[in-house]
Design a protein around this motif. Structure first.
Motif, short mmCIF file in Angstrom:
data_model
loop_
_atom_site.label_atom_id
_atom_site.label_comp_id
_atom_site.label_asym_id
_atom_site.label_seq_id
_atom_site.Cartn_x
_atom_site.Cartn_y
_atom_site.Cartn_z
N ALA A 192 0.45 3.91 -2.96
CA ALA A 192 0.20 5.33 -2.70
C ALA A 192 1.12 6.21 -3.55
O ALA A 192 0.72 7.28 -4.02
N VAL A 245 -8.07 -0.57 -4.78
CA VAL A 245 -7.62 0.51 -5.66
C VAL A 245 -6.95 -0.09 -6.90
O VAL A 245 -6.29 -1.13 -6.82
N HIS A 249 -0.96 8.06 -6.37
CA HIS A 249 -1.13 9.46 -5.97
C HIS A 249 0.18 10.24 -6.05
O HIS A 249 0.21 11.42 -5.67
N PHE A 285 -9.54 2.52 5.04
CA PHE A 285 -8.64 3.57 4.57
C PHE A 285 -9.17 4.13 3.24
O PHE A 285 -8.85 3.63 2.17
N GLU A 286 -10.01 5.15 3.32
CA GLU A 286 -10.69 5.68 2.13
C GLU A 286 -9.72 6.23 1.09
O GLU A 286 -9.98 6.18 -0.10
N TYR A 287 -8.59 6.73 1.54
CA TYR A 287 -7.61 7.32 0.63
C TYR A 287 -7.11 6.29 -0.40
O TYR A 287 -6.76 6.65 -1.52
N MET A 288 -7.11 5.01 0.00
CA MET A 288 -6.66 3.94 -0.89
C MET A 288 -7.79 2.97 -1.23
O MET A 288 -7.56 1.78 -1.48
N TYR A 314 0.82 -1.21 0.00
CA TYR A 314 0.00 0.00 0.00
C TYR A 314 0.86 1.27 0.00
O TYR A 314 0.45 2.30 -0.54
#
Length: 306
Positions: free
Chosen positions: A59, A131, A63, A122-125, A55
């Motif tokens: 990331a 994802v 991102h 973990f909403e960001y991923m 992860y």
């Protein structure tokens, strides 16, 4: 006869399509073997470090700076993954290795469960849905990293540090009586093993099109532990062979239409190995310890093993 020919024809492409995953599991198994085999510790939540590495790398690739080219982004993701996983290993090792008994096993188990639980939220991923990740690592690059991992492991095992760690594994009291720092040495090995798992995580994230927390559940830690036990605690080549065999096993069973019995076959193999050869395929021996090779290659001045 037609069925046999079909299976033979399909086996080659199946192995080829699984080369990325095979290489990743070889690195993972070696990283756990460094902790459980070389240092004599007991970690049962190794998939947690794999998840941290995967992860962290995702990331960066998803991102991170889009201006970077594919190779640069891949290398940056590997560095980030190894640092993150190594840092997680350090945070766990420093307090736990001061204790005795099986506290490390309990802590790594809890760590793995906590990491997966956090990733599910973990909403960001992508949280539970996962994802999408770009494919940056080729089969050739992954196997180059496998070769590099084998070289690093080999050099460490036959270095003065490696021999000191193995002496500590065999008799902690005697090792400490001559001034060896048990906590510092074991922490060093644990951090290296966790960072290697982070490398495997980065390669996994960069060779798959999709990443989700479900891929790092506790059963993956058990699978890695089984690879180490089957290969032989402390054996580089034995663990590598076991990782290859156990990664291919589900695909081979599928070709024989036995994939529904995967866990039964898996458990039976482990049971037979524990009953008939508890030291694993190779024990603590290596390929170069075979009589036919011993006369030509004695790594690092190694003496014959009993």
């Amino acid at each position: 006869m037609d069925t046999v020919l079909r299976i033979i024809n399909e086996l080659g492409p199946t192995i080829y399509s699984s080369l990325e995953l095979i290489g990743i599991y070889v690195i993972l198994a070696l990283s756990l073997n460094m902790i459980n085999g070389m240092a004599g510790m007991f970690s049962i939540g190794h998939a947690g470090f794999w998840a941290v590495g995967a992860y962290s790398a995702a990331a960066v690739t998803v991102h991170g700076p889009a201006a970077l080219g594919g190779p640069a982004l891949l290398l940056l993701s590997i560095v980030a993954a190894m640092i993150a996983a190594g840092a997680a290993g350090f945070i766990l090792a420093v307090p736990c290795l001061r204790l005795t008994g099986d506290y490390l096993a309990i802590v790594t188990l809890g760590f793995s469960i906590i990491i997966v639980t956090l990733l599910y939220n973990f909403e960001y991923m992508g949280a539970a849905t996962g994802v999408s990740t770009p494919i940056l690592a080729s089969k050739g690059f992954i196997w180059f990293m496998v070769l590099l991992t084998l070289i690093v492991y080999y050099r460490l095992q036959y270095s003065s540090l490696g021999r000191t760690i193995q002496a500590l594994r065999e008799d902690e009291i005697a090792a400490q009586s001559v001034g060896l720092n048990r906590v510092r040495l074991k922490t060093t090995v644990f951090v290296i093993g966790a960072a290697m798992a982070g490398l495997a995580g980065a390669l996994y994230a960069s060779s798959q099109t999709y990443l989700s927390p479900a891929g790092f559940e506790f059963d993956k830690s058990i699978k890695l532990l089984t690879m180490v036990v089957l290969g032989g605690l402390g054996s580089i080549t034995g663990v590598a062979v076991a990782a290859i065999l156990l990664t291919l096993l589900p695909e081979v069973l599928r070709l024989f239409s036995l994939d529904a019995y995967q866990m039964l076959v898996f458990s039976a193999m482990l049971l037979l190995m524990v009953l008939m050869r508890p030291q694993g395929l190779m024990g603590r021996f290596e390929v170069w310890d075979l009589p036919i090779l011993r006369r030509y290659w004695r790594p690092g001045g190694a003496e014959s093993k009993a």
